[in-house]
Scaffold this motif. Structure first.
Motif, short mmCIF file in Angstrom:
data_model
loop_
_atom_site.label_atom_id
_atom_site.label_comp_id
_atom_site.label_asym_id
_atom_site.label_seq_id
_atom_site.Cartn_x
_atom_site.Cartn_y
_atom_site.Cartn_z
N HIS A 132 0.86 -1.18 0.00
CA HIS A 132 0.00 0.00 0.00
C HIS A 132 0.90 1.23 0.00
CE1 HIS A 132 -3.49 2.46 0.78
NE2 HIS A 132 -2.80 3.09 1.73
N GLY A 133 0.71 2.09 -0.98
CA GLY A 133 1.54 3.29 -1.10
C GLY A 133 2.42 3.27 -2.33
N PHE A 134 2.47 2.11 -2.99
CA PHE A 134 3.27 1.99 -4.21
C PHE A 134 2.37 1.99 -5.43
CE2 PHE A 134 7.30 1.24 -2.33
CZ PHE A 134 8.19 1.48 -3.34
N GLY A 135 2.78 2.73 -6.43
CA GLY A 135 2.08 2.77 -7.71
C GLY A 135 3.10 2.75 -8.83
N LYS A 136 2.61 2.94 -10.04
CA LYS A 136 3.49 2.90 -11.22
C LYS A 136 4.58 3.97 -11.15
CE LYS A 136 -0.04 1.12 -14.34
NZ LYS A 136 -0.83 1.40 -15.54
N ASN A 137 4.20 5.16 -10.73
CA ASN A 137 5.17 6.26 -10.68
C ASN A 137 6.29 5.96 -9.68
OD1 ASN A 137 6.22 8.83 -11.25
ND2 ASN A 137 5.13 9.73 -9.52
N ALA A 138 5.94 5.50 -8.50
CA ALA A 138 6.94 5.17 -7.49
C ALA A 138 7.83 4.04 -7.98
CB ALA A 138 6.27 4.79 -6.18
N MET A 139 7.23 3.05 -8.63
CA MET A 139 8.02 1.91 -9.12
C MET A 139 9.01 2.35 -10.20
SD MET A 139 9.02 -1.13 -8.94
CE MET A 139 7.90 -1.86 -7.77
N GLU A 140 8.58 3.21 -11.11
CA GLU A 140 9.49 3.69 -12.15
C GLU A 140 10.67 4.45 -11.55
OE1 GLU A 140 9.66 2.95 -15.40
OE2 GLU A 140 8.05 1.55 -14.90
N LYS A 141 10.40 5.31 -10.59
CA LYS A 141 11.47 6.06 -9.93
C LYS A 141 12.41 5.11 -9.20
CE LYS A 141 8.92 10.34 -9.25
NZ LYS A 141 8.35 11.28 -8.27
N LEU A 142 11.86 4.11 -8.55
CA LEU A 142 12.66 3.16 -7.81
C LEU A 142 13.54 2.32 -8.75
CD1 LEU A 142 13.37 2.00 -5.07
CD2 LEU A 142 11.42 0.45 -5.29
N LYS A 143 12.99 1.90 -9.86
CA LYS A 143 13.77 1.10 -10.82
C LYS A 143 14.92 1.90 -11.40
CE LYS A 143 11.04 -0.95 -13.81
NZ LYS A 143 9.92 -1.55 -14.56
N VAL A 144 14.70 3.16 -11.70
CA VAL A 144 15.77 4.02 -12.21
C VAL A 144 16.86 4.16 -11.16
CG1 VAL A 144 16.35 6.39 -12.87
CG2 VAL A 144 14.35 5.28 -13.87
N TYR A 145 16.47 4.41 -9.92
CA TYR A 145 17.44 4.58 -8.84
C TYR A 145 18.23 3.29 -8.62
CZ TYR A 145 19.39 5.88 -4.34
OH TYR A 145 20.26 6.16 -3.30
N MET A 146 17.54 2.16 -8.64
CA MET A 146 18.22 0.88 -8.44
C MET A 146 19.20 0.60 -9.59
SD MET A 146 15.09 -1.44 -6.96
CE MET A 146 16.06 -2.93 -6.72
N LYS A 147 18.79 0.92 -10.81
CA LYS A 147 19.67 0.69 -11.96
C LYS A 147 20.93 1.55 -11.85
CE LYS A 147 19.66 0.54 -16.98
NZ LYS A 147 18.87 0.69 -18.20
N GLU A 148 20.77 2.80 -11.42
CA GLU A 148 21.93 3.68 -11.23
C GLU A 148 22.90 3.13 -10.20
OE1 GLU A 148 20.13 7.36 -10.07
OE2 GLU A 148 19.62 7.92 -12.14
N ASN A 149 22.38 2.35 -9.25
CA ASN A 149 23.21 1.78 -8.19
C ASN A 149 23.52 0.30 -8.41
OD1 ASN A 149 23.57 3.92 -5.95
ND2 ASN A 149 21.46 4.17 -6.66
#
Length: 86
Positions: free
Chosen positions: A62-79
């Motif tokens: 609860h609290g996660f949506g498409k926008n949050a997931m996209e931001k998280l995936k970009v951040y994870m990929k950078e790291n």
């Protein structure tokens, strides 16, 4: 005298609101507060712990949506971190 009492009551309520303690700052500036709270509730406080979950599992929080997931995936990929495979 009455004005001072009224002013003191107003100031005390303002101070109480502005000194809210935030639990941790994992992904602050990357994700919005609801998504960060969802991770904190699951005790996910590092990218290493996040990598133990699948994308599908995180999206169910609860609290996660498409926008949050996209931001998280970009951040994870950078790291150089990724979700576990389903």
């Amino acid at each position: 005298m009455i004005n001072l009492v009224i002013m003191a009551k107003c100031l005390s309520s303002i101070c109480a609101v502005s000194h809210v303690v935030v639990n941790g700052n994992f992904l602050q500036g990357v994700l919005a507060a609801p998504a960060r709270r969802a991770l904190a509730k699951e005790k996910i406080n590092s990218l290493e712990k996040l990598s133990d979950y699948s994308e599908k599992e995180i999206m169910q929080l609860h609290g996660f949506g498409k926008n949050a997931m996209e931001k998280l995936k970009v951040y994870m990929k950078e790291n150089h971190i990724s979700f576990k495979n389903n």
